[in-house]
Design an enzyme around this catalytic site. Structure first.
Site, PDB file in Angstrom:
ATOM      1  N   HIS A 269      40.731 -26.230   3.010  1.00 14.18           N
ATOM      2  CA  HIS A 269      41.636 -27.271   2.348  1.00 14.18           C
ATOM      3  C   HIS A 269      41.129 -27.314   1.063  1.00 14.18           C
ATOM      4  CE1 HIS A 269      44.560 -28.674   5.330  1.00 14.18           C
ATOM      5  NE2 HIS A 269      43.464 -28.365   6.182  1.00 14.18           N
ATOM      6  N   ASP A 332      38.577 -29.125   9.285  1.00 17.00           N
ATOM      7  CA  ASP A 332      39.826 -28.687  10.057  1.00 17.00           C
ATOM      8  C   ASP A 332      40.239 -27.519   9.059  1.00 17.00           C
ATOM      9  OD1 ASP A 332      40.507 -30.399   7.782  1.00 17.00           O
ATOM     10  OD2 ASP A 332      42.453 -30.278   8.736  1.00 17.00           O
ATOM     11  N   GLU A 333      41.131 -26.643   9.943  1.00 19.04           N
ATOM     12  CA  GLU A 333      41.923 -25.744  10.034  1.00 19.04           C
ATOM     13  C   GLU A 333      41.417 -24.639   8.720  1.00 19.04           C
ATOM     14  OE1 GLU A 333      46.262 -27.641  10.331  1.00 19.04           O
ATOM     15  OE2 GLU A 333      45.190 -28.365   8.542  1.00 19.04           O
ATOM     16  N   ALA A 334      39.987 -24.435   8.891  1.00 16.56           N
ATOM     17  CA  ALA A 334      39.315 -23.406   8.104  1.00 16.56           C
ATOM     18  C   ALA A 334      39.451 -22.025   8.693  1.00 16.56           C
ATOM     19  CB  ALA A 334      37.774 -23.912   8.350  1.00 16.56           C
ATOM     20  N   HIS A 335      40.979 -21.782   8.716  1.00 13.08           N
ATOM     21  CA  HIS A 335      41.198 -20.346   9.054  1.00 13.08           C
ATOM     22  C   HIS A 335      40.648 -19.248   8.456  1.00 13.08           C
ATOM     23  CE1 HIS A 335      43.390 -22.977  11.515  1.00 13.08           C
ATOM     24  NE2 HIS A 335      44.506 -23.163  10.753  1.00 13.08           N
TER      25      HIS A 335
END
Length: 529
Positions: A269, A332-335
């Site tokens: 993000h 979060d969401e550190a893809h």
């Protein structure tokens, strides 16, 4: 003859009332019954009705003793009551009767209070100023909704007789506002703070950075705000808070007994930061600014030492502006970050937070690394999130990590109510009012010890929300229910009783000019029509 004189006096009195009504444009004051003590949201720990009501009149004083903090709460109360009552309501340290705000040791904790009401006055007693402030919110709800209006109303201003004794179930009762996807001005944030305070919320989590915008000035990295903050979802102008702006938000929140928890989301993000400084990218090439709504595509370069110089500078400057205990580092969401790099990053960043005197908060993916001692993990999974992921959070909780509960399919306030809702998203499902209220934080995550649950928080992501009206429509009527989950004893939790208390709030929202959703699950009556 005596009967004739009485008739004339009665007719004269009625004529005077009619003339007064004609002058003010208001109907004669109705004879109203006071709001019962048990109609408050969040539900008090105990409410014992009895005795005569107290009536606020032109002669009422707000008495605060010699405490500077109590005087501050008293002035706040006076500012609410004066426009609608038309009374002076002087705040004074002397005398007896009227409305009394009293600081005294007792079994109240940091935020609890006792409210005693009878014919001769209302007394709110608390051990700490926050308790007085929360007691004042209860007093507001015991008065007619018209007390919230900014013009003189007819009253009468009755407070039911009896005693409320009240302390919160959890110490963390939060609301998050995403100012990154769409930017909200200082005044818009203040408006939301006032709405949160009415329901005894005590944490304002500000999501200050994301792919679409960086919203806080950082002197050592100025392009973060001036360039990274120059847009938002859909390509609007964006914006950012100067340090003075941010301090004003913190000050205003503190005046309503809310602690600001700032969030810099990382290592994912982060497109706004990557676009602002090419050196933060592994290839040294800055990507363009981003105005879409996809997630998971960006990452700070974990292998570069400049990344940690950047993180140190940002946390140092933000911590210096933030008197509260906590600093949120996202996670979060550190893809686009490998698991190995994610662990390495968190191992480097968490000590930086501690170095500047703050306690780490992260989204629950932090438990995939090693949470620092004392860290809090904010759970945003769903009822249907995998058992493995829930077990990882539970194991961390068993090892001392505190948990804040924000299940997305329960309390994400940006989720649509139904498929017809014009705002919001639906990736976590549709979240009607009953679903947002009807769960128990103390028993929600299997294996998490009850003592590890620090409380609840209602996030408001802003991909589709552009102004205060949008925020309010998604928050009300769900926010008060989340506040009740955080404040009220588990034994008070009952949807059938709650929905009636919630319906009674609508008239107050109308008086405050709050936009709200008329859920068919709640018996609203004539409110909002």
């Amino acid at each position: 003859m005596r009967q004739h004189r009485r008739t004339l006096r009665l007719l004269g009195s009625l004529l005077l009332v009619a003339m007064a009504a004609a002058v003010t444009g208001a109907a004669p004051a109705p004879q109203a019954s006071p709001t019962p003590l048990d109609r408050v949201v969040p539900a008090p720990a105990s409410a014992d009705p009895g005795g005569s009501p107290y009536r606020i009149t032109r002669g009422t004083h707000i008495r605060v003793g010699g405490s500077h903090e109590a005087r501050g709460v008293g002035e706040y109360l006076a500012r609410i009551l004066r426009p609608s009552t038309g009374y002076r309501l002087p705040v004074t340290a002397q005398g007896a009767g009227g409305i009394r705000l009293r600081l005294a040791e007792g079994p109240f904790g940091a935020e609890g209070y006792r409210l005693d009401s009878g014919r001769h006055g209302v007394t709110i007693t608390a051990a700490r100023p926050a308790g007085l402030f929360h007691g004042v919110q209860t007093l507001r709800q015991l008065l007619p909704a018209a007390v919230e209006k900014d013009s003189v109303q007819p009253g009468p201003w009755l407070v039911a007789g009896g005693t409320i004794t009240d302390t919160p179930r959890y110490g963390w009762r939060g609301a998050m506002l995403d100012v990154s996807r769409h930017f909200f001005t200082v005044d818009q944030v203040k408006r939301y703070i006032d709405q949160l305070a009415l329901y005894k919320i005590n944490k304002l989590h500000l999501h200050l950075s994301d792919d679409q915008g960086w919203r806080i000035a950082v002197d050592s990295w100025p392009r973060l705000a001036t360039y990274g903050g120059s847009t938002e979802v859909g390509g609007g102008p964006g914006g950012f808070y100067t340090k003075a702006d941010y301090k004003e938000i913190v000050r205003y929140a503190a005046s309503r007994y809310l602690e600001v928890v700032p969030e810099i989301d990382m290592p994912g993000h982060t497109n706004a930061a990557l676009a602002s400084y090419a050196d933060l990218n592994c290839d040294g090439v800055a990507p363009p600014l981003y105005t879409g709504t996809e997630v998971g595509f960006s990452s700070l370069c974990v292998g570069k030492e400049i990344t940690y110089d950047f993180v140190d500078d940002v946390i140092r400057e933000l911590a210096a502006l933030t008197p509260g205990r906590y600093l949120h580092i996202g996670g979060d969401e550190a893809h686009s970050t490998s698991h190995e790099d994610y662990v390495k990053f968190m191992d480097r960043v968490q000590p930086i937070v501690a170095k500047y005197g703050k306690t780490v908060v992260g989204w629950h993916q932090l438990t995939g690394a090693t949470p620092a001692k004392g860290a809090l993990a904010q759970y945003w999974g769903l009822d249907g999130t995998s058992a493995e992921e829930k077990e990882r959070v539970a194991k961390a909780a068993q090892n001392g990590t505190g948990v804040i509960l924000s299940p997305a399919d329960r309390v994400y306030l940006d989720m649509k109510y139904t498929k017809e809702t014009p705002l919001g998203l639906s990736w976590a499902g549709y979240v009607e009012v009953r679903r947002s209220y009807d769960w128990d934080p103390g028993a929600y995550l299997p294996g998490v010890p009850g003592g590890a649950v620090r409380g609840v928080e209602a996030p408001m992501w802003s991909e589709t929300l552009e102004n205060s009206g949008h925020v309010e429509f998604m928050a009300f009527p769900r926010l008060p229910g989340v506040a009740e989950l955080g404040w009220s004893p588990a034994g008070t939790h009952d949807w059938e009783r709650y929905k009636g208390r919630l319906a009674a709030q609508a008239e107050r929202w109308d008086a405050l000019g709050i936009e709200w959703y008329r859920s068919p699950q709640v018996p609203w009556g004539s409110a909002g029509r």
